[in-house]
Design a protein around this motif. Structure first.
Motif, PDB file in Angstrom:
ATOM      1  N   ALA A  14       0.818  -1.210   0.000  1.00 45.81           N
ATOM      2  CA  ALA A  14       0.000   0.000   0.000  1.00 45.81           C
ATOM      3  C   ALA A  14       0.858   1.269   0.000  1.00 45.81           C
ATOM      4  O   ALA A  14       0.347   2.360  -0.240  1.00 45.81           O
ATOM      5  CB  ALA A  14      -0.926   0.001   1.216  1.00 45.81           C
ATOM      6  N   LYS A  15       2.149   1.120   0.227  1.00 45.88           N
ATOM      7  CA  LYS A  15       3.055   2.271   0.276  1.00 45.88           C
ATOM      8  C   LYS A  15       3.734   2.461  -1.077  1.00 45.88           C
ATOM      9  O   LYS A  15       4.169   1.495  -1.700  1.00 45.88           O
ATOM     10  CB  LYS A  15       4.114   2.054   1.352  1.00 45.88           C
ATOM     11  N   SER A  16       3.859   3.695  -1.514  1.00 47.31           N
ATOM     12  CA  SER A  16       4.514   3.969  -2.796  1.00 47.31           C
ATOM     13  C   SER A  16       5.983   3.575  -2.775  1.00 47.31           C
ATOM     14  O   SER A  16       6.563   3.276  -3.821  1.00 47.31           O
ATOM     15  CB  SER A  16       4.364   5.444  -3.162  1.00 47.31           C
ATOM     16  N   SER A  17       6.578   3.543  -1.607  1.00 46.17           N
ATOM     17  CA  SER A  17       7.995   3.191  -1.508  1.00 46.17           C
ATOM     18  C   SER A  17       8.253   1.747  -1.942  1.00 46.17           C
ATOM     19  O   SER A  17       9.342   1.424  -2.417  1.00 46.17           O
ATOM     20  CB  SER A  17       8.500   3.402  -0.084  1.00 46.17           C
ATOM     21  N   PHE A  18       7.263   0.884  -1.820  1.00 40.41           N
ATOM     22  CA  PHE A  18       7.436  -0.526  -2.192  1.00 40.41           C
ATOM     23  C   PHE A  18       7.749  -0.650  -3.680  1.00 40.41           C
ATOM     24  O   PHE A  18       8.780  -1.182  -4.065  1.00 40.41           O
ATOM     25  CB  PHE A  18       6.177  -1.321  -1.811  1.00 40.41           C
ATOM     26  N   MET A  19       6.898  -0.125  -4.524  1.00 41.39           N
ATOM     27  CA  MET A  19       7.128  -0.218  -5.966  1.00 41.39           C
ATOM     28  C   MET A  19       8.275   0.691  -6.390  1.00 41.39           C
ATOM     29  O   MET A  19       9.015   0.368  -7.315  1.00 41.39           O
ATOM     30  CB  MET A  19       5.862   0.085  -6.763  1.00 41.39           C
ATOM     31  N   GLY A  20       8.464   1.807  -5.711  1.00 41.85           N
ATOM     32  CA  GLY A  20       9.594   2.674  -6.020  1.00 41.85           C
ATOM     33  C   GLY A  20      10.921   1.959  -5.813  1.00 41.85           C
ATOM     34  O   GLY A  20      11.840   2.078  -6.632  1.00 41.85           O
ATOM     35  N   SER A  21      11.019   1.196  -4.741  1.00 41.30           N
ATOM     36  CA  SER A  21      12.234   0.424  -4.470  1.00 41.30           C
ATOM     37  C   SER A  21      12.408  -0.715  -5.464  1.00 41.30           C
ATOM     38  O   SER A  21      13.509  -0.950  -5.961  1.00 41.30           O
ATOM     39  CB  SER A  21      12.198  -0.132  -3.040  1.00 41.30           C
TER      40      SER A  21
END
Length: 106
Positions: A63-70
């Protein structure tokens, strides 16, 4: 051909062989996490306090944008897997598709 045009007929294009129609947590996402993420992000002291080994933890992380960003190795995010090659475009698209479909425990 004499002008340098490549013969592309009947060639397999890996980018089009990525099946996104059957993406599920149990058959696609969990095995990817097991292979690329859980070595560092599981157990009682996961690296960065980020847990990927359970569905519940991964759904919250997704649910966090950082997941797909990473995962996409985008600027400003910590690239994952760390100190390893980026996942293939197909693998990234599969994880993204699972999230788009509601990150179901299927």
């Amino acid at each position: 051909i004499q002008e340098g045009a490549p013969n592309t007929s009947n060639c397999s294009n890996p980018a089009t062989n990525c099946d996104l129609s059957t993406v599920t947590y149990s058959k696609v996402v969990a095995p990817l996490m097991q292979k690329y993420c859980n070595g560092c992000h599981s157990g009682s002291s996961p690296q960065g306090n980020i847990q990927t080994a359970s569905y519940t933890a991964l759904k919250a992380l997704a649910a966090k944008s950082s997941f797909m960003g990473s995962i996409r190795h985008l600027s400003g995010f910590s690239p994952m897997p760390q100190n390893a090659a980026k996942l293939s475009n197909c693998q990234i698209d599969q994880i993204d598709k699972w999230i788009q479909l509601g990150a179901k425990n299927d």
